[in-house]
Design a protein around this motif. Structure first.
Motif, short mmCIF file in Angstrom:
data_model
loop_
_atom_site.label_atom_id
_atom_site.label_comp_id
_atom_site.label_asym_id
_atom_site.label_seq_id
_atom_site.Cartn_x
_atom_site.Cartn_y
_atom_site.Cartn_z
N ILE A 367 0.82 -1.21 0.00
CA ILE A 367 0.00 0.00 0.00
C ILE A 367 0.86 1.26 0.00
O ILE A 367 0.39 2.35 -0.35
N LEU A 368 2.13 1.13 0.35
CA LEU A 368 3.04 2.28 0.37
C LEU A 368 3.89 2.39 -0.88
O LEU A 368 4.55 3.40 -1.09
N THR A 369 3.90 1.34 -1.72
CA THR A 369 4.83 1.33 -2.85
C THR A 369 4.18 1.10 -4.20
O THR A 369 4.75 1.45 -5.22
N ASP A 370 3.00 0.51 -4.25
CA ASP A 370 2.43 0.04 -5.51
C ASP A 370 1.51 1.07 -6.15
O ASP A 370 1.09 2.06 -5.53
N ASP A 371 1.18 0.79 -7.41
CA ASP A 371 0.10 1.50 -8.11
C ASP A 371 -1.21 1.18 -7.39
O ASP A 371 -1.56 0.01 -7.21
N LEU A 372 -1.95 2.20 -6.97
CA LEU A 372 -3.14 1.99 -6.15
C LEU A 372 -4.44 2.12 -6.93
O LEU A 372 -5.52 2.21 -6.34
N THR A 373 -4.36 2.09 -8.27
CA THR A 373 -5.58 2.27 -9.06
C THR A 373 -6.59 1.17 -8.78
O THR A 373 -7.78 1.44 -8.57
N GLY A 374 -6.13 -0.08 -8.75
CA GLY A 374 -7.05 -1.18 -8.45
C GLY A 374 -7.62 -1.08 -7.06
O GLY A 374 -8.82 -1.33 -6.84
N ALA A 375 -6.79 -0.70 -6.10
CA ALA A 375 -7.27 -0.55 -4.72
C ALA A 375 -8.31 0.56 -4.62
O ALA A 375 -9.32 0.43 -3.92
N ALA A 376 -8.07 1.66 -5.32
CA ALA A 376 -9.03 2.77 -5.28
C ALA A 376 -10.37 2.36 -5.88
O ALA A 376 -11.44 2.77 -5.40
N LEU A 377 -10.35 1.53 -6.94
CA LEU A 377 -11.60 1.04 -7.51
C LEU A 377 -12.32 0.11 -6.53
O LEU A 377 -13.55 0.18 -6.38
N GLU A 378 -11.57 -0.74 -5.85
CA GLU A 378 -12.18 -1.61 -4.85
C GLU A 378 -12.88 -0.79 -3.76
O GLU A 378 -14.01 -1.10 -3.36
N VAL A 379 -12.21 0.24 -3.28
CA VAL A 379 -12.79 1.06 -2.21
C VAL A 379 -14.03 1.79 -2.71
O VAL A 379 -15.05 1.86 -2.02
N ALA A 380 -13.95 2.32 -3.96
CA ALA A 380 -15.13 3.01 -4.51
C ALA A 380 -16.29 2.04 -4.68
O ALA A 380 -17.45 2.37 -4.38
#
Length: 849
Positions: A367-380
């Motif tokens: 969560i501190l190093t990766d591309d967070l696009t997929g994570a942001a979609l999951e949260v949305a």
């Protein structure tokens, strides 16, 4: 959660017997989950937590539905196999397995081993968690994005919908108290591992990539007499280099050399985990996949290169690069511990002991190093904000904001809410950009090609290339995937081809599921032209559309503004435009790894909403350029000269030209230079009542000072016609001009009657360069500024060569003149050189003595 009366739980085989350290805390785990619903188990390597805890819970209540999350597919497969074997069963009965490409289960399955991505999908489909009673997060210290989000969603859903849900977090090296607090100050249960002493030896670090394999081979040779050896290196390239080198050297025992990493087939992974054939040692060369979540039989020695390969995302460029970093101290401890599972062992670390303490304590979480696009979609899609979720570490603001803007760009989020397209993207088992590519392929009737490209980009590259035979072309890979021949000199990874073909079929099924029967997906033409790949890639990564720099093969500019390169020998190096899929940050310019050519018409069609046409009048290449430009981000797709521009549009361009190239573009004569120097002299002595005309100050007020004189100028040549004397005089009032001439005159009258020019630019005092003879009869030094500043006299010979510099004329006549007179009489005998110059007649020319 108490077991029902009369239940008959499955019984574990003796492989997980009471000698395992975790056996002593199993009751504590059961009681903690029964009392609070949540617990943290911190168990050192070898404790048996993966092997025993899930089965023990099932023994207490065989009706429980338990889901065990493993961070990697290879770990999930191995854990399911071990758990099933303890029950004397095959995987698929009591113990099931679900990964991206392996599904084994039945109506009898009560314990399912899954990868954390599988749980994330299920949570999104069914937030009530009707499919599980106990969630166990194994090896949580690996801190994948999916594990962090799955835990956060499970806690959120448990609080709102499933208060009876049990959550157990297990790991060997996590910071247990932090996790226990995150779960609500729940019980933290700890146990030691089953480990024998490991003798750790440090050796000098190998020099570069080429030095790694020989250093590893030496260490393996030292350890092999004691038993099997596990080698840790950072990546697949190092695994290949080390296995080749080991195969070529004489080892002290006969040994089988086996690779182990996540891209291998299941059979190849199983071969590395099994015991060596009779009469042989085994050397397993692995990535960090073998650190903690796998049991490898027979290991007595470990060689640790001390390196990890991790992704690093740059929010400024939107690019991710794999970087090789020192492994953390926790990882090093895990790796060394592999040598002490069966008996006392040895570990050779390929770095100096003095450097060990400087390493990070733990690996950095994704969560501190990766591309967070997929994570942001999951949260949305979950319907929350990131601040509302229970996370061990919050994401960096820059990376999260970049991810959020990418989702808006892809049409997945609007005004902070997930869109219909966003929900479709979230149902696809890919990165949102690849999901977008799949949806666009479906809409354009080339879904097969979209699935092929997505499969190629989601896994290891099919091609093995080198500098003499480069190939970044995605279209060439699609042809190979369909059975075609690779480019000359390029080797194909057949295992990767097989996996990609399976992924193509899997992705096609997901697209059909989105279409509730496949109506849209069915419109895909068979075997779409691979050259259409550029259309799809451009829509997934519009900021990576690239144009070749004029006249430069292999050098491109990305729409995002960064330069990028391809090797000259690549077939794409001559393409005018590329859609770039895989690129790393590089040093000065990014390096393109996978891309597809795209023609200008296709580019204009797929990026129509991003292309802007604007009339541009700018300063470029040393002059004003007026063009109508078709722009895509930083790219100029076309440019045509325009004639209808106005003086106002050229005004800014001319000012920019002066800012870039300086005031030498304007008309400077001696009078302008003198005027600037005289005002600077007065400002120095009289203060801010006089303006500052240095370059910086003029540039600060360029539009006010020079601007009014540019209204008729159209190009560079016109700037030279702008008189800077006129420009500067316009900045002074009439009173200042009068005072300027009085205090800092341009010329001074000398005794000979000449008016001699003063030079104010030579220093703090103005310079009066005059022949000695013209000063005869003068006894005091001339002054300016109402007599307060003496000039600096540069006294010259009749030929105007320097004789003396002084600001004390009287002192010169008295002390230096006699010697000067003697020298000048010898050189200029026809000139008069009186004994007493203070009372002599001043001379302009030659007068005989």
């Amino acid at each position: 959660m108490s077991p029902p009366a009369g239940s008959s739980p499955p019984t574990a085989a003796s492989a997980g017997g009471p000698d395992l350290p975790v056996e002593h805390v199993l009751v504590d785990v059961w009681q903690a989950l029964d009392a609070t619903g949540r617990a943290v188990l911190e168990a050192e390597p070898g404790a048996g937590k993966t092997t025993r805890v899930p089965l023990y819970l099932l023994e207490q209540d065989p009706d429980l539905r338990i889901v065990l999350l493993e961070p990697r597919r290879v770990a999930a497969r191995a854990a399911a196999g071990r758990l099933a074997s303890q029950l004397g069963e095959e995987v698929g009965r009591t113990v099931g397995l679900t990964t991206r490409d392996d599904r084994r289960g039945s109506a009898a399955t009560r314990l399912e081993v899954v990868t954390d991505g599988v749980v994330l999908r299920r949570l999104q489909r069914d937030p009530s968690l009707s499919w599980v009673d106990v969630l166990i997060f194994d090896e949580f210290h690996e801190r994948s994005l999916e594990a962090d989000l799955s835990l956060a969603f499970a806690l959120d859903a448990g609080a709102a919908l499933r208060p009876d849900l049990r959550v157990l977090v297990m790991s060997a090296t996590i910071e247990g108290p932090r996790v226990a607090r995150l779960l609500g100050d729940v019980p933290l249960i700890t146990t030691a591992g089953r480990a024998f002493p490991v003798d750790v030896e440090h050796r000098p670090a190998p020099v570069g990539f080429r030095g790694l394999a020989p250093a590893v081979s030496d260490a393996v040779g030292a350890l092999l007499p004691d038993g099997d050896v596990l080698v840790f290196v950072p990546g697949a390239a190092e695994i290949r280099a080390v296995t080749r080198h080991l195969a070529d050297v004489d080892l002290p025992q006969r040994a089988v050399i086996l690779p182990l990493h996540g891209s291998l087939s299941g059979a190849d992974q199983d071969a590395a985990l099994r015991s060596a054939p009779a009469g042989h040692r085994k050397v397993v060369v692995a990535t960090d996949v073998a650190e903690s979540s796998l049991t490898i039989d027979g290991i007595r020695g470990v060689v640790d290169a001390g390196l990890s390969r991790e992704p690093r995302f740059d929010p400024a460029t939107g690019m991710t690069g794999l970087v090789t970093v020192p492994a953390s101290r926790a990882s090093a401890a895990q790796r060394a511990g592999r040598a002490g599972r069966l008996a006392p062992g040895r570990c050779i670390r390929l770095w100096p002991e003095r450097e060990h303490a400087a390493r990070d304590a733990h690996p950095r979480p994704a969560i501190l190093t990766d591309d967070l696009t997929g994570a942001a979609l999951e949260v949305a899609a979950w319907g929350a904000t990131i601040g509302e979720l229970a996370l061990l570490d919050p994401p960096p603001d820059a990376a999260w904001n970049r991810a959020a803007s990418t989702l808006v760009e892809l049409g997945a989020v609007d005004a902070g809410r997930v869109t219909t397209q966003g929900r479709e993207l979230n149902r696809l088992p890919t990165h949102p950009r690849l999901g977008h590519l799949l949806l666009r392929g479906r809409e354009e009737g080339i879904a097969q090609l979209a699935c092929e490209i997505a499969a190629l980009l989601a896994d290891r590259d099919l091609f093995v290339t080198d500098r003499d035979h480069p190939s970044a072309d995605l279209a060439a890979r699609v042809r190979v995937l369909r059975g075609g021949r690779p480019p000359v000199g390029v080797r194909v990874r057949r295992g990767a081809v097989g996996r990609a073909r399976k992924d193509v079929a899997r992705l096609a099924r997901h697209l059909e599921a989105l279409d509730a029967g496949g109506s849209r997906a069915a419109r895909s033409v068979p075997d779409p032209d691979p050259e259409l790949a550029g259309r799809l890639v451009a829509q997934a990564w519009p900021d990576r559309i690239a144009s070749r720099r004029a006249g430069q093969r292999g050098r491109f500019l990305l729409a995002g503004g960064r330069g990028a390169t391809l090797l000259d020998g690549d077939v794409l190096a001559a393409a005018d435009h590329l859609a770039v899929a895989t690129v790393d940050r590089g040093d000065r310019e990014a390096r393109i790894h996978l891309a597809a050519a795209i023609d200008l018409d296709d580019l204009r069609e797929v990026a129509a909403d991003r292309i802007h046409v604007e009339d541009e009048v700018v300063w470029r290449d040393g002059d004003v350029v007026a063009e109508r430009r078709e722009r895509l981000g930083a790219l100029v797709l076309s440019a045509q000269p325009i004639d209808g521009d106005t003086a106002a549009t050229r005004y800014d361009a001319l000012l920019q030209g002066i800012r870039e190239e300086g005031f030498d573009l304007l008309g400077w004569n001696d009078a302008a230079v003198d005027l600037r120097a005289r005002v600077a002299f007065l400002r120095h002595h009289r203060g801010e009542e006089w303006p500052a005309w240095d370059d910086g100050s003029l540039l600060d007020r360029l539009d006010q000072i020079v601007g009014p004189f540019l209204l008729r100028a159209r190009r560079r040549a016109d700037l030279a016609q702008v008189s800077m004397e006129t420009v500067l005089r316009a900045q002074l009032t009439h009173a200042q001009l009068v005072e300027l001439d009085h205090l800092a005159p341009t010329h001074l009258a000398v005794p000979s009657g000449s008016r001699v020019r003063l030079d104010y630019g030579a220093g703090e005092a103005p310079v009066l360069a005059v022949r000695v003879q013209e000063m005869f009869g003068r006894t005091t030094t001339p002054t300016v500024l109402d007599g307060s500043v003496p000039v600096l006299l540069h006294l010259l010979s009749p030929a105007r060569r320097p004789v003396q510099v002084t600001d004390d004329l009287a002192g010169f006549w008295e002390r230096a003149y006699p010697q000067v007179r003697a020298e000048l009489r010898g050189r200029y005998p026809k000139h008069a050189w009186p004994d007493d110059p203070r009372h002599a007649q001043p001379l302009r020319g030659t007068r005989r003595r």
